[in-house]
Scaffold this motif. Structure first.
Motif, PDB file in Angstrom:
ATOM      1  N   THR A  72       0.849  -1.185   0.000  1.00  0.00           N
ATOM      2  CA  THR A  72       0.000   0.000   0.000  1.00  0.00           C
ATOM      3  C   THR A  72       0.885   1.235   0.000  1.00  0.00           C
ATOM      4  N   LYS A  74       0.321   5.432   0.372  1.00  0.00           N
ATOM      5  CA  LYS A  74      -0.584   6.556   0.611  1.00  0.00           C
ATOM      6  C   LYS A  74       0.199   7.854   0.460  1.00  0.00           C
ATOM      7  N   THR A  75      -0.430   8.827  -0.160  1.00  0.00           N
ATOM      8  CA  THR A  75       0.209  10.120  -0.352  1.00  0.00           C
ATOM      9  C   THR A  75       0.098  10.941   0.923  1.00  0.00           C
ATOM     10  N   LEU A  76       1.220  11.494   1.343  1.00  0.00           N
ATOM     11  CA  LEU A  76       1.257  12.409   2.478  1.00  0.00           C
ATOM     12  C   LEU A  76       1.479  13.818   1.928  1.00  0.00           C
ATOM     13  N   PHE A  80       5.331   9.934   0.907  1.00  0.00           N
ATOM     14  CA  PHE A  80       4.435   8.783   0.899  1.00  0.00           C
ATOM     15  C   PHE A  80       4.598   7.952   2.160  1.00  0.00           C
ATOM     16  N   ASN A  83       3.717   0.741   2.876  1.00  0.00           N
ATOM     17  CA  ASN A  83       3.635  -0.482   3.672  1.00  0.00           C
ATOM     18  C   ASN A  83       3.777  -1.681   2.747  1.00  0.00           C
ATOM     19  N   GLN A 122       7.398  -0.619   6.952  1.00  0.00           N
ATOM     20  CA  GLN A 122       6.593   0.594   7.038  1.00  0.00           C
ATOM     21  C   GLN A 122       7.586   1.734   6.881  1.00  0.00           C
ATOM     22  N   ALA A 137       1.729   8.490  -6.283  1.00  0.00           N
ATOM     23  CA  ALA A 137       1.684   7.292  -5.432  1.00  0.00           C
ATOM     24  C   ALA A 137       1.512   6.034  -6.273  1.00  0.00           C
ATOM     25  N   HIS A 138       0.761   6.135  -7.355  1.00  0.00           N
ATOM     26  CA  HIS A 138       0.550   4.984  -8.233  1.00  0.00           C
ATOM     27  C   HIS A 138       1.871   4.535  -8.858  1.00  0.00           C
ATOM     28  N   LYS A 141       3.821   2.664  -6.200  1.00  0.00           N
ATOM     29  CA  LYS A 141       3.262   1.329  -5.966  1.00  0.00           C
ATOM     30  C   LYS A 141       3.613   0.392  -7.120  1.00  0.00           C
TER      31      LYS A 141
END
Length: 158
Positions: A72, A74-76, A80, A83, A122, A137-138, A141
């Motif tokens: 996973t 996630k954008t911050l 990012f 995980n 993480q 983010a994509h 990933k």
């Protein structure tokens, strides 16, 4: 002195209002609140059944491209949250992932890793501002999934 019946009625009213709020019901009558709650329970049952089917399908998947590793991203605000988890130990995978971070110009700002019986990573990765390009983010990933596939294929040959 408040009668016992009045206390029971007040408690019932309070519980109905709680049920109404939990089920997001806008009903006003007791019967409608209970009907909405019943419908809500049925929806939850269907969701549980669907999730159980999805889990079963994922576990029995015969797709050779399916990886037993969950990823996973996630954008911050700046960077990012990444995980990566596997139920199995994955010797060498951490090095491959860190090389991918380097190739993407991601700076690892914080990380927790466990490589004993399972593999768990993480990490909070920040974009290298010197590069001037922003990363989606994509893209992160997909790069991680590709490096995991490559790692998986190289370990099958051993």
């Amino acid at each position: 002195m408040v009668s016992r019946e009045h206390k029971k009625a007040a408690a019932l009213h309070e519980k109905l209002q709680l049920l109404r709020s939990i089920t997001n019901s806008h009903a006003l009558s007791k019967t409608s609140i209970i009907v909405d709650a019943s419908n809500y329970i049925e929806e939850l049952k269907q969701k549980v059944e669907r999730l159980n089917r999805d889990i079963e399908n994922a576990q029995t998947s015969s797709d050779p491209n399916a990886l037993p590793i969950q990823v996973t991203v996630k954008t911050l605000e700046k960077g990012f949250m990444i995980n990566v988890f596997s139920k199995k130990s994955c010797p060498g995978l951490l090095v491959s992932i860190l090389q991918t971070f380097e190739e993407l110009a991601l700076n690892v700002l914080e990380a927790r890793v466990s490589c004993t019986d399972t593999f768990s990573l993480q990490a909070i990765g920040g974009e290298n501002e010197e590069q001037g390009e922003t990363i989606d983010a994509h893209v992160v990933k997909q790069a991680l999934l590709q490096v995991i596939r490559n790692w998986s294929e190289s370990n099958e040959q051993v």
